[in-house]
Write a protein that holds these residues in place. Sequence first.
Motif, PDB file in Angstrom:
ATOM      1  N   ALA A  75       0.810  -1.219   0.000  1.00  0.00           N
ATOM      2  CA  ALA A  75       0.000   0.000   0.000  1.00  0.00           C
ATOM      3  C   ALA A  75       0.841   1.266   0.000  1.00  0.00           C
ATOM      4  O   ALA A  75       0.299   2.362  -0.119  1.00  0.00           O
ATOM      5  CB  ALA A  75      -0.934  -0.008   1.203  1.00  0.00           C
ATOM      6  N   THR A 237      -3.521   3.941   9.074  1.00  0.00           N
ATOM      7  CA  THR A 237      -3.505   3.671   7.639  1.00  0.00           C
ATOM      8  C   THR A 237      -3.069   2.238   7.359  1.00  0.00           C
ATOM      9  O   THR A 237      -2.981   1.827   6.212  1.00  0.00           O
ATOM     10  CB  THR A 237      -2.553   4.635   6.908  1.00  0.00           C
ATOM     11  OG1 THR A 237      -1.235   4.359   7.353  1.00  0.00           O
ATOM     12  CG2 THR A 237      -2.901   6.078   7.199  1.00  0.00           C
ATOM     13  N   CYS A 269      -3.993  12.432   5.325  1.00  0.00           N
ATOM     14  CA  CYS A 269      -4.938  11.317   5.252  1.00  0.00           C
ATOM     15  C   CYS A 269      -6.337  11.877   5.069  1.00  0.00           C
ATOM     16  O   CYS A 269      -6.579  13.056   5.318  1.00  0.00           O
ATOM     17  CB  CYS A 269      -4.884  10.493   6.526  1.00  0.00           C
ATOM     18  SG  CYS A 269      -3.265   9.789   6.761  1.00  0.00           S
ATOM     19  N   LYS A 279     -10.800   1.987   9.006  1.00  0.00           N
ATOM     20  CA  LYS A 279      -9.397   2.339   8.800  1.00  0.00           C
ATOM     21  C   LYS A 279      -9.326   3.699   8.145  1.00  0.00           C
ATOM     22  O   LYS A 279     -10.328   4.221   7.684  1.00  0.00           O
ATOM     23  CB  LYS A 279      -8.694   1.298   7.945  1.00  0.00           C
ATOM     24  CG  LYS A 279      -8.928   1.444   6.478  1.00  0.00           C
ATOM     25  CD  LYS A 279      -7.806   0.832   5.683  1.00  0.00           C
ATOM     26  CE  LYS A 279      -6.712   1.831   5.392  1.00  0.00           C
ATOM     27  NZ  LYS A 279      -5.484   1.245   4.940  1.00  0.00           N
ATOM     28  N   THR A 281      -7.434   6.231   5.287  1.00  0.00           N
ATOM     29  CA  THR A 281      -6.724   6.105   4.024  1.00  0.00           C
ATOM     30  C   THR A 281      -5.754   7.251   3.870  1.00  0.00           C
ATOM     31  O   THR A 281      -6.104   8.410   4.019  1.00  0.00           O
ATOM     32  CB  THR A 281      -7.719   6.082   2.865  1.00  0.00           C
ATOM     33  OG1 THR A 281      -8.640   5.025   3.118  1.00  0.00           O
ATOM     34  CG2 THR A 281      -7.003   5.829   1.558  1.00  0.00           C
ATOM     35  N   MET A 387      -8.955   7.991  -5.768  1.00  0.00           N
ATOM     36  CA  MET A 387      -9.179   7.355  -4.467  1.00  0.00           C
ATOM     37  C   MET A 387      -9.935   8.320  -3.554  1.00  0.00           C
ATOM     38  O   MET A 387     -10.894   7.940  -2.880  1.00  0.00           O
ATOM     39  CB  MET A 387      -7.817   7.016  -3.875  1.00  0.00           C
ATOM     40  CG  MET A 387      -7.844   6.180  -2.656  1.00  0.00           C
ATOM     41  SD  MET A 387      -6.173   5.583  -2.356  1.00  0.00           S
ATOM     42  CE  MET A 387      -5.477   7.008  -1.579  1.00  0.00           C
ATOM     43  N   ILE A 391     -13.835   7.806  -1.981  1.00  0.00           N
ATOM     44  CA  ILE A 391     -14.135   7.755  -0.557  1.00  0.00           C
ATOM     45  C   ILE A 391     -15.037   8.901  -0.125  1.00  0.00           C
ATOM     46  O   ILE A 391     -15.969   8.716   0.647  1.00  0.00           O
ATOM     47  CB  ILE A 391     -12.821   7.738   0.249  1.00  0.00           C
ATOM     48  CG1 ILE A 391     -12.084   6.422  -0.033  1.00  0.00           C
ATOM     49  CG2 ILE A 391     -13.077   7.901   1.737  1.00  0.00           C
ATOM     50  CD1 ILE A 391     -10.714   6.339   0.555  1.00  0.00           C
TER      51      ILE A 391
ATOM     52  N   CYS B  58      -6.176  -4.544   3.286  1.00  0.00           N
ATOM     53  CA  CYS B  58      -5.709  -3.152   3.293  1.00  0.00           C
ATOM     54  C   CYS B  58      -6.838  -2.139   3.336  1.00  0.00           C
ATOM     55  O   CYS B  58      -6.694  -1.059   3.864  1.00  0.00           O
ATOM     56  CB  CYS B  58      -4.814  -2.881   2.084  1.00  0.00           C
ATOM     57  SG  CYS B  58      -5.725  -2.593   0.551  1.00  0.00           S
ATOM     58  N   ARG B  59      -7.973  -2.500   2.767  1.00  0.00           N
ATOM     59  CA  ARG B  59      -9.134  -1.613   2.689  1.00  0.00           C
ATOM     60  C   ARG B  59      -8.819  -0.292   1.995  1.00  0.00           C
ATOM     61  O   ARG B  59      -9.382   0.747   2.335  1.00  0.00           O
ATOM     62  CB  ARG B  59      -9.734  -1.371   4.077  1.00  0.00           C
ATOM     63  CG  ARG B  59     -10.218  -2.669   4.690  1.00  0.00           C
ATOM     64  CD  ARG B  59     -11.398  -2.488   5.580  1.00  0.00           C
ATOM     65  NE  ARG B  59     -11.854  -3.781   6.090  1.00  0.00           N
ATOM     66  CZ  ARG B  59     -12.946  -3.930   6.819  1.00  0.00           C
ATOM     67  NH1 ARG B  59     -13.677  -2.890   7.121  1.00  0.00           N
ATOM     68  NH2 ARG B  59     -13.299  -5.120   7.231  1.00  0.00           N
ATOM     69  N   GLU B  60      -7.903  -0.309   1.076  1.00  0.00           N
ATOM     70  CA  GLU B  60      -7.714   0.875   0.239  1.00  0.00           C
ATOM     71  C   GLU B  60      -7.493   0.483  -1.220  1.00  0.00           C
ATOM     72  O   GLU B  60      -6.931   1.250  -2.001  1.00  0.00           O
ATOM     73  CB  GLU B  60      -6.604   1.767   0.772  1.00  0.00           C
ATOM     74  CG  GLU B  60      -5.275   1.086   1.007  1.00  0.00           C
ATOM     75  CD  GLU B  60      -4.274   2.019   1.699  1.00  0.00           C
ATOM     76  OE1 GLU B  60      -3.490   2.630   0.977  1.00  0.00           O
ATOM     77  OE2 GLU B  60      -4.298   2.129   2.935  1.00  0.00           O
ATOM     78  N   GLN B  85     -13.448  -0.380  -1.673  1.00  0.00           N
ATOM     79  CA  GLN B  85     -13.597   1.030  -2.078  1.00  0.00           C
ATOM     80  C   GLN B  85     -15.029   1.356  -2.497  1.00  0.00           C
ATOM     81  O   GLN B  85     -15.329   2.482  -2.885  1.00  0.00           O
ATOM     82  CB  GLN B  85     -12.683   1.333  -3.270  1.00  0.00           C
ATOM     83  CG  GLN B  85     -11.211   1.203  -2.949  1.00  0.00           C
ATOM     84  CD  GLN B  85     -10.372   1.319  -4.212  1.00  0.00           C
ATOM     85  OE1 GLN B  85     -10.444   0.478  -5.099  1.00  0.00           O
ATOM     86  NE2 GLN B  85      -9.590   2.367  -4.301  1.00  0.00           N
TER      87      GLN B  85
END
Lengths: 644, 256, 263
Positions: A75, A237, A269, A279, A281, A387, A391, B58-60, B85
């Motif tokens: 990641a 993260t 973030c 969590k 991101t 991304m 979100i 990871c959830r991303e 996502q």
Amino acid sequence: MTLDAKIPQGPLAEKWSKHKFDLKLVNPANKRKYDIIIVGTGLAGASAAATLGELGYNVKAFCFQDSPRRAHSIAAQGGINAAKNYQNDGDSVFRLFYDTIKGGDYRAREANVHRLAEVSVNIIDQCVAQGVPFAREYGGLLDNRSFGGSQVSRTFYARGQTGQQLLLGAYSALNRQIHAGKVKMYTRHEMLDVVTIDGHAKGIVTRNMLTGAIDTHAGHAVLLCTGGYSNVFYLSTNAIGSNVTAAWRAHKRGAFFGNPCYTQIHPTCIPVTGDHQSKLTLMSESLRNDGRVWAPKTAEIAEQLRKGTLKADQVKEDDRDYFLERKYPAFGNLVPRDVASRNAKEMVEEGKGVGGSGFAVFLDFADAIKRLGEETVKAKYGNLFDMYYQITNENPYKQPMRIYPAVHYTMGGLWVDYNLSTTVPGLYALGECNFSDHGANRLGASALMQGLSDGYFVIPYTLGDYLAKIGPKKVDTNHPAFEKTKQDVIAHVNKLLSLKGTKTTNEYHRELGHIMWEYCGMARTEEGLKKAKGLIQALKADFWKNAIVTGENEEVNASLERAGRVADFIELGELMIDDALMRKESCGGHFRVESQTPDGEALRDDENFAFVAAWEFKGENQPEELHKEQLTFEAVHLSQRNYA
Amino acid sequence: MNLTLKVWRQKNAQTAGKFVSYKAENISPDMSFLEMLDVVNESLTHKGDEPINFDHDCREGICGMCSLYINGHPHGPKRGITTCQLHMRTFHDGETITIEPWRAEAFPIVKDLAVDRSAFDRIQQAGGYVSVNTGGVPDGNAIPIPKVIADEAFNSATCIGCGACVAACKNASAMLFVSAKITQLGLLPQGQPERYRRVQSMVAQMDEEGFGSCTNTGACEAECPKEIKLTNIARMNNDYFSAKLFREEEVHEQGH
Amino acid sequence: MSEFKQTLNSSLGKKLIMALTGLFLCTFLIVHVGGNLLLFNNDNGFSFNVYANFLTHFPPIEVIAYLLYLSILVHALYGLILTVKNRKARPVRYAVAAKSDASWSSKNMGLLGSIMFLFIVIHMGDFWFRYHNDKTMGFKEYRTDLATGETKVSDYTPANAEFSHSVSTENNVEVVRVKDLHARVAYSFSNIIYVIFYVIAMGAVAFHLLHGFQSAFRTLGWVHRKYTPVVYFIGTWLFAVIIPLLFAAMPVYYYYLSTQGAH
């Protein structure tokens, strides 16, 4: 016990070369007589497993995910540093070393950091040779970007997915060794304990997460490459599965824990939206290259923004406070992470926070889009913008992003000497799992560098020395120590399974996270930490009475896995608080409110705290014992960090 | 939001599974799909029931661990993202959502919604690498690579190995996954020495795992969270036939 | 040799066979439609009958014809094998049908192929088999005055059963005697059910080739940013529109003629 970091003698720049020559070698024919156990297959673990396999050792590699490629190194977004000086902008090994030491607020070991800077150049070459598609310029040569805490462009990257590409490179090298039969891969296996014989690590106990089988594995050395423990904060993260269990159980078997309170809060973030959040991101720090961080000048404007009566792009230029550029004109938006995070927090505390919750500041790309055009911005940061849009459902090309700091990395970890050996001989810690190279704050794009440095270029040398000394005598799981440790693990699992209370382990985890974030987060006070210690002890007692764990051992049981990890996090949390309480100075990511400069910057106390805190486990519910490794600085002069 | 979930429950690969309906109540549109499942699992745990098992990490959107076949789409109805996502604002209040595991012979069910994707690892192990040892490699800038080639290789390298391509394909074919790695390394100069050997080993392993064949429907491309292109498959085919039909060097099972 | 076997037995090898046979059949379609356009020549079947005779008696064409029959069989057989294998790759189906973005034709190649196979069997039984084996099929004699170019047609009854065709010139008149396939065509296409079946089958051809032609190129690995659009264009307009339309026009045209009582 006195801590010996085993730092080689001689001038800083020659220590590693000299040390490599002094280390004992294992001859090629003997290498196949050694079994090495590697836990974790992220950058450090996969690179170590591949390289040791190539050298001829028999490697057993373990990961709790369904494939080694899932490790959370994947990641990492922004990039990896290397002192290549391809840009001819004045970079050098010494400058990378210096930036890292300074960025770490003079709490890292000079020799380790210099070695890291030295091998950084080899890492890039290695990855390119593996087919990692780094970003390139039109001339076909490697491209670089700049990153926080440095005034040169030395960061290599692969769009916003550098960690993924590097990990897949290491994964491919690992695959090659698996295919060659030199590495045996165990996926969906969780390490639950270390087996020691006569004080040396000789194996591990694992739980097969598919069948529940508790197995023992023997080897001449055990390498822990299990990452960091940011998830002690519940919201971080890190991946949901990232945990401290392997390191913590090793700690309980005698490995000292170094600087547990050093945690990094990443400034960029996506802010929290509600209690359901599992969590946080992160968006790469590279965004700060072109994005400008600001908050409204007054609390009144912020109030309007929070209510939604005013849109961010409607705020007049004069009403905006680009606080990083204002306070740190030399580094501007590229100040180190701890500085950026703390300033965002200050803005929020002054009532200038934005977004629904008020816990956010802006990161604005309007100027960059005007200057470079939307297409260029898209090419550089497209995936990050997407991304963000996914979100938040807000278009960052039109409205500035809202950002807020989140826990991202733990500089602390198992204490290791120059050879990456923990205080248990034969037990090594690599990558984020150890404490070694980042001091009290890690610079951006240095985590990938450290993981790969440890795995590809350090451990293959230093491990050989230990193995040559102990000899290739076979280690067998028939030794009673294995059975005994296995029974301990089974007892622990059964104890967890017997919990049929009223609160889910997730709820305990969230509570722990609240305590840690509140009292041991971006700013810490003596009073708060003392209070937190009591809260955690109460939480721990309650956990072992009231937690719910469903199902049985002999099946796939996520509830059981989670329970074990949360129990370990609670214990670690208490140690972090002890460490934070003990360290009365501020340094890097550890900000003690009692110790700050008149401008509110972290104020170190070099006289009393220029040491690594290494904690020794003394038994359940016993206070841990502090050992100090004094840090000496020969090459750099300790000074107040100044990014203005 | 309040939703009805029809979730596939199956204890393990040996026992039969079935759909079970659950109510998901007070769901915030800002939740991710997996956070919604977390909420359901918390309430199941409180009742002492077994929570729904699903893979996630990871959830991303980068680790490739999460899966789920949601209302006829791998990773749900939105393009170019993974399940983690996917946000609940995509669904409407009162909707019934059917959640199934990836279905493929080569992906046996582990439990409930989690499947075993180790076939992917075995394919990579068969040849998805450049055979270089650590150390002794040339300088990173020794071989210039045209930017367009590096970018194209990156587009293939971005695969996260989630298996959505297999799940989406009516033939449960893994060719998009396999071809992405073959294309990445086949485009780069570093991958050339083993280019024709690699494609043969990886295709052979793919066949052995029991995946179906490609019929170029493009469903994989449409559902890939990383939007990997169907062109990769054509490139793989080209390399494979070139290796099999026109190369003269001896082809044999490689040691490593 | 075993290496070839192994190659062709791999999943990609089977696809290669599908692609090659498919493309071969596509080229055949061009020839077939071109020749059959003679049906639109309003010459009492003269040119068409001569063309049919040429196809069946010119040795190289005969060889290609047998390759063609083989291709059809192999294409169908491998299609079947691949379908079975592909079904096995997903033993448990989804409860919710896939909603992924894939064209209808690409997902129904097997169904379309089956319709076409059925069509080919009937089509060949009706024309090819009869042409070769039906002793009752009549002959026509075309007498063309080479000076005026005028052609007269009459029925012809061969002297012996072995007769296939003859070309001779008498007094500036060319005499061509051939089997009268044209009459059979006109007869068959006067049946409305038959015509409808033909039109449906050509629909199947259109959709099958809409996906099949470009898919074959993908299978062979021939994709290129510049040329793939050309392949798509040809696959769509020539193979999925023009050729099936021309083929479908033939039975419709002859049905129309039959209702006009032109014969």
